[in-house]
Scaffold this motif. Sequence first.
Motif, PDB file in Angstrom:
ATOM      1  N   ASN A  46       6.054  21.421  15.498  1.00  0.00           N
ATOM      2  CA  ASN A  46       6.886  21.436  14.288  1.00  0.00           C
ATOM      3  C   ASN A  46       6.126  21.914  13.049  1.00  0.00           C
ATOM      4  O   ASN A  46       6.314  21.412  11.951  1.00  0.00           O
ATOM      5  N   THR A  47       5.249  22.892  13.259  1.00  0.00           N
ATOM      6  CA  THR A  47       4.562  23.531  12.133  1.00  0.00           C
ATOM      7  C   THR A  47       5.030  24.979  12.040  1.00  0.00           C
ATOM      8  O   THR A  47       5.514  25.557  13.014  1.00  0.00           O
ATOM      9  N   ASP A  48       4.879  25.574  10.868  1.00  0.00           N
ATOM     10  CA  ASP A  48       5.353  26.943  10.638  1.00  0.00           C
ATOM     11  C   ASP A  48       4.204  27.942  10.633  1.00  0.00           C
ATOM     12  O   ASP A  48       3.111  27.649  10.128  1.00  0.00           O
ATOM     13  N   CYS A  49       4.462  29.112  11.187  1.00  0.00           N
ATOM     14  CA  CYS A  49       3.528  30.245  11.042  1.00  0.00           C
ATOM     15  C   CYS A  49       3.762  30.803   9.638  1.00  0.00           C
ATOM     16  O   CYS A  49       4.849  31.307   9.344  1.00  0.00           O
ATOM     17  N   HIS A  50       2.772  30.696   8.779  1.00  0.00           N
ATOM     18  CA  HIS A  50       2.996  30.896   7.357  1.00  0.00           C
ATOM     19  C   HIS A  50       2.739  32.305   6.846  1.00  0.00           C
ATOM     20  O   HIS A  50       2.988  32.590   5.676  1.00  0.00           O
ATOM     21  N   GLU A  51       2.227  33.207   7.721  1.00  0.00           N
ATOM     22  CA  GLU A  51       1.960  34.578   7.269  1.00  0.00           C
ATOM     23  C   GLU A  51       2.294  35.611   8.338  1.00  0.00           C
ATOM     24  O   GLU A  51       2.138  35.348   9.540  1.00  0.00           O
ATOM     25  N   ILE A  52       2.728  36.770   7.874  1.00  0.00           N
ATOM     26  CA  ILE A  52       2.748  37.993   8.680  1.00  0.00           C
ATOM     27  C   ILE A  52       1.796  38.931   7.953  1.00  0.00           C
ATOM     28  O   ILE A  52       2.112  39.456   6.889  1.00  0.00           O
ATOM     29  N   THR A  53       0.609  39.090   8.480  1.00  0.00           N
ATOM     30  CA  THR A  53      -0.470  39.732   7.739  1.00  0.00           C
ATOM     31  C   THR A  53      -0.335  41.251   7.712  1.00  0.00           C
ATOM     32  O   THR A  53       0.301  41.862   8.580  1.00  0.00           O
TER      33      THR A  53
END
Length: 286
Positions: A139-146
Amino acid sequence: MASSKDRQRKLARAKLDRQMARRAASERRRRRILAGLGAVVAVIVIAVGGAWIGGAFDSKKTDTTAEDICTWTPQSASSNTSLKEVGTPPTKGIATSGTEAMTIGTNQGEPIVVSLDVTDAPCSSESLKYLAGKKFYDNTDCHEITAEGAVRCGDPSGTGQGGPTYSIYSENLPSAPDASAGPSPAPSAAAGQAPLYPKGTVALIGDPPGTNGSQFLIFFKDFSPATPEYPIVGTVTSGLDTVTKMSKIPTVANATGDKVKPSKKITITSLTVADPGAAPAASADS
């Protein structure tokens, strides 16, 4: 002068080499003892007695699982409040060869299955396995699309500064490109050269480099930087379509003004690490 992280990495690799040498020597001793079993009883007694005196049956010398394999560097949660206290992985009894399957369930489609490279990145693989067992990623988010062509995940705080209260040095950095390729290599592989981070590569990312925690990158396109900073821990073997789907999500500015934040949430619903034959965990489709 070599950095402390370089020295730590070299010492850890030297320790692993010594352990492998001791294991090989132990195996040679066992073979010599077994060869003596075909001789007369008197010879057997002499051989076994000599081996005992020489320490061939000393478990402290032959049992490499009792020796430290990995080193975990403490990180302060008081100076970085984005860190999460979950203890530290074991330092003994860690696998140093083969692969393990990491299954990432997300809200974006079928699970992403990663083959962790235990041979070249045993401590990085062990760390991911340990954190998965603590449900650190659930339940954590992937916070970047680099801009480099990767989805960045593994930070419960979503700030880029989060992780556990320990770090691991870079184990499996790819070699820098040959200087003959030019003074300013492009971020994709030069003609005739394989990319340093091929599409589907999974690598750890630390800030600063060499202080890797829980965060990882899943590359959705080839990437070949002039100076590699991300230690490779595995390769996507299934679910690459899901990664491609993630890469097409538009980005917006994050808290620091960088346009890398997915406009639509990419949520890890579960992350597990198991033997390669284990069934993947289910994920919730968006």
